[in-house]
Design a protein around this motif. Sequence first.
Motif, PDB file in Angstrom:
ATOM      1  N   ILE A  95       0.828  -1.211   0.000  1.00 60.61           N
ATOM      2  CA  ILE A  95       0.000   0.000   0.000  1.00 60.61           C
ATOM      3  C   ILE A  95       0.863   1.261   0.000  1.00 60.61           C
ATOM      4  CG2 ILE A  95      -1.653   1.332   1.360  1.00 60.61           C
ATOM      5  CD1 ILE A  95      -2.864  -1.378   2.240  1.00 60.61           C
ATOM      6  N   VAL A  96       1.854   1.331   0.873  1.00 59.62           N
ATOM      7  CA  VAL A  96       2.682   2.548   0.895  1.00 59.62           C
ATOM      8  C   VAL A  96       3.494   2.664  -0.390  1.00 59.62           C
ATOM      9  CG1 VAL A  96       2.774   2.658   3.416  1.00 59.62           C
ATOM     10  CG2 VAL A  96       4.584   1.434   2.186  1.00 59.62           C
ATOM     11  N   GLY A  97       3.892   1.521  -0.958  1.00 56.59           N
ATOM     12  CA  GLY A  97       4.648   1.566  -2.204  1.00 56.59           C
ATOM     13  C   GLY A  97       3.811   2.054  -3.369  1.00 56.59           C
ATOM     14  N   SER A  98       2.597   1.547  -3.479  1.00 56.64           N
ATOM     15  CA  SER A  98       1.740   1.915  -4.610  1.00 56.64           C
ATOM     16  C   SER A  98       1.246   3.350  -4.509  1.00 56.64           C
ATOM     17  CB  SER A  98       0.550   0.963  -4.703  1.00 56.64           C
ATOM     18  OG  SER A  98      -0.276   1.063  -3.547  1.00 56.64           O
ATOM     19  N   THR A  99       1.099   3.860  -3.290  1.00 56.75           N
ATOM     20  CA  THR A  99       0.628   5.239  -3.095  1.00 56.75           C
ATOM     21  C   THR A  99       1.774   6.218  -2.891  1.00 56.75           C
ATOM     22  OG1 THR A  99       0.387   4.838  -0.713  1.00 56.75           O
ATOM     23  CG2 THR A  99      -1.557   4.469  -2.106  1.00 56.75           C
ATOM     24  N   ARG A 100       3.001   5.713  -2.882  1.00 51.21           N
ATOM     25  CA  ARG A 100       4.210   6.522  -2.664  1.00 51.21           C
ATOM     26  C   ARG A 100       4.098   7.322  -1.359  1.00 51.21           C
ATOM     27  NH1 ARG A 100       7.377   3.599  -5.028  1.00 51.21           N
ATOM     28  NH2 ARG A 100       8.995   5.228  -4.818  1.00 51.21           N
ATOM     29  N   THR A 101       3.715   6.627  -0.323  1.00 55.21           N
ATOM     30  CA  THR A 101       3.536   7.248   0.988  1.00 55.21           C
ATOM     31  C   THR A 101       4.805   7.104   1.817  1.00 55.21           C
ATOM     32  OG1 THR A 101       1.173   6.715   0.967  1.00 55.21           O
ATOM     33  CG2 THR A 101       2.171   7.193   3.119  1.00 55.21           C
ATOM     34  N   ASN A 129      11.895   1.351  -5.862  1.00 55.18           N
ATOM     35  CA  ASN A 129      12.429   2.124  -4.745  1.00 55.18           C
ATOM     36  C   ASN A 129      11.397   2.358  -3.644  1.00 55.18           C
ATOM     37  OD1 ASN A 129      14.492   3.450  -3.363  1.00 55.18           O
ATOM     38  ND2 ASN A 129      13.988   5.444  -4.244  1.00 55.18           N
ATOM     39  N   VAL A 130      10.709   1.301  -3.278  1.00 59.17           N
ATOM     40  CA  VAL A 130       9.764   1.376  -2.164  1.00 59.17           C
ATOM     41  C   VAL A 130      10.493   1.752  -0.872  1.00 59.17           C
ATOM     42  CG1 VAL A 130       8.176   0.066  -0.709  1.00 59.17           C
ATOM     43  CG2 VAL A 130       8.137  -0.242  -3.193  1.00 59.17           C
ATOM     44  N   ALA A 150      23.642  -1.912  -7.015  1.00 56.14           N
ATOM     45  CA  ALA A 150      23.061  -2.774  -8.047  1.00 56.14           C
ATOM     46  C   ALA A 150      22.080  -3.770  -7.438  1.00 56.14           C
ATOM     47  CB  ALA A 150      24.177  -3.508  -8.795  1.00 56.14           C
ATOM     48  N   LEU A 151      22.423  -4.310  -6.274  1.00 50.98           N
ATOM     49  CA  LEU A 151      21.538  -5.241  -5.579  1.00 50.98           C
ATOM     50  C   LEU A 151      20.244  -4.544  -5.171  1.00 50.98           C
ATOM     51  CD1 LEU A 151      21.081  -8.036  -4.224  1.00 50.98           C
ATOM     52  CD2 LEU A 151      22.212  -7.080  -2.193  1.00 50.98           C
ATOM     53  N   LYS A 152      20.358  -3.325  -4.667  1.00 57.84           N
ATOM     54  CA  LYS A 152      19.176  -2.558  -4.294  1.00 57.84           C
ATOM     55  C   LYS A 152      18.268  -2.340  -5.491  1.00 57.84           C
ATOM     56  CE  LYS A 152      16.604   0.611  -2.091  1.00 57.84           C
ATOM     57  NZ  LYS A 152      15.764   1.083  -3.208  1.00 57.84           N
TER      58      LYS A 152
END
Length: 490
Positions: A87-93, A480-481, A471-473
Motif C-alpha cells: 500500500i505505501v509503495g503503490s501510493t508513494r507514501t 524504490n519502495v 546494483a543489488l538494491k
Amino acid sequence: MSALKRTLATSLALASLVYGAPNLEERTLDPICVQIASAISSASDVYYALDPLYAKGVSHWASSSSQLPNCVVEPGTAADVGIILGIVGSTRTPFAVKGGGHASNPGFSSTTGVHISMYRFSEINYDATSQTVEVGAGLIWDDVYAALEPFNVNVVGGRVTGVGVAGFTLGGGYSWKTNQYGLTIDTVTAYELVKPNGNVVTVTESSDPDLFKGLKGGFNNFGIVTKFTLQTFPQTQVWGGLITITAPHIPDVAAATAAFQANVNDPKAGIITTYNFLLGEPGISQLLFYDGPTPPAGIFDDFLAIPYFTKDIETRSFSSLVQASPSNATAGSRAIFNTVSILEYTPALLDVILNETIFWGTNLSLKTGTFISYDVEPFLPSIYTHNAQSTAYPPVRSQGLTPFNIYYAWTSSIFDSDFHDAAKASAAAVYNAALSEGQSGIVGAAIYPNYAIFDTPLSDMYGSNLPALQALKAAVDPTNVMGLAGGFKF
C-alpha cells in the motif's frame, strides 16, 4: 471486530472527547491509514494520535528521533508487513520502520507518514540442536539475554541496556563477545525478510548469497526484516560492571586504557572507557567485562587501583552486567552519534579526546547540552577474521578497526544544528590527531554505520562494496519502495 473497526472506534471515541466533532472521521483519519487498517489481518492494528499505543509506537530513546505520523501501524505477521509495503509503495507514501527505537539520526526510524512499529515481532525461539535462536525484530537485547539465560547460552549482541535488535544487527553489531566471535552480522544464519514487493522469504547464504551479504550491514535497503536467526554460544556468569571516576584521576584512566589495548590479548576481556562532561566537570564512566566468573590476575589491576566515585564490579549474570551500564541515563533527551574508526588508543590520542570532552562540554553546556560523551572502545585487531563470508560492512576485513563513538545529549531543538556541527568537528579533530601521530591505516577506513551521523557519505561506510550494493538494491527494489523510508540509502 476488524482492525479497521477497532481503529475507528478507538480513535473516534478518544478524539470526540477532545473535539466533540461529529464528522471527525473525515478530518482525522488519513486515507492511506484507513486503507491499511481495512487490508491487514486481526493480528495487526492501526493507531491514531490520542491513543496511548500511538505514543508508544512513535517513542524513541532520543526524543529528536521521534516524529508525529498520520498513524502507527503495528503489524503482527510478516504477511501483513507485505500488505503494508504494497500500500505505501503503490501510493508513494513516506513511512518508517522502528524496531527498538535506539537510532539517534533524526528521521531514520520515524516519519510524518505511516509509522510501522515492529513491537509485536517479539518471539525468541532457542533450538538446542542447531545451537541457534530465532529473534523477533521488535525486541531489545535485554529481552534476548534474559530468555537465553536458563539455557546457559548467549548471542553476540548489544553491550548496554535498551538497544534494539533490528537496527543494531542490520548495521553491524559490536559486542562484548566480538573479540571471540566477530560482529553480530557474522553470526546471523538466516533472515526472514519481507521484500519491497510484499513477498516473505527466508534469506540464507545458500538461498540468495548476494542478498544475504547485503543484509549484513545494509540496513533496511532491501525490505523489512521481521526475524533473525543467530548462532548461540555457551554462557557462564561474567565478571565486571561500572566504575565512575572523577576528574583528578583521569590521567590514571588514560594510562590504564592505553596499556590495556597495547598489552591485553585475552579475547574474553573488554572495556569501554567513556569520557563524560556532566554538571560542569569531566569524568569517566569505566565499563569492565570478562566473559567468565573470574578474570585472570592482572588484566584489570590498573583500573581497579584507581580511586573511584562509585563502583559496581562483581561476578554476575550477563543480563545484570548489561543493565549496569549508564546507557539510559539520558533517555528522552535530544541526541546524536558520530564516529571515527581508530587503530590504536595511544596516551597522546586519549589526551586529545579529553581536550575535546572539556572544550565541547564547556561550549555546548551553554546551549542546553546535558551530556557530552566520548566512548573509547578498543577491540583486538583480529575481530574481522572470525567470518569467512563477505559482508556489506566492513568492506575490508584484513584490518581490524575499533569504533570511537561521540554522543551528545541536549534539550532544546533550536540548537540541533549546533550539536550536529560540533559532533562533526570533534570527529574530524580526533581523526586528524590519530593521523598526525602515524595511524595512516585509518585513511579510507570504513566508518561504523550504527554510529555514523546522518549525512555520512555511503562510500565512507561501504567502500568498494558500494557499487554492488547499489546494483543489488536496484534489483531487489526496482520501484524504490524502501526509498520512502528513512536511513542510509543505496
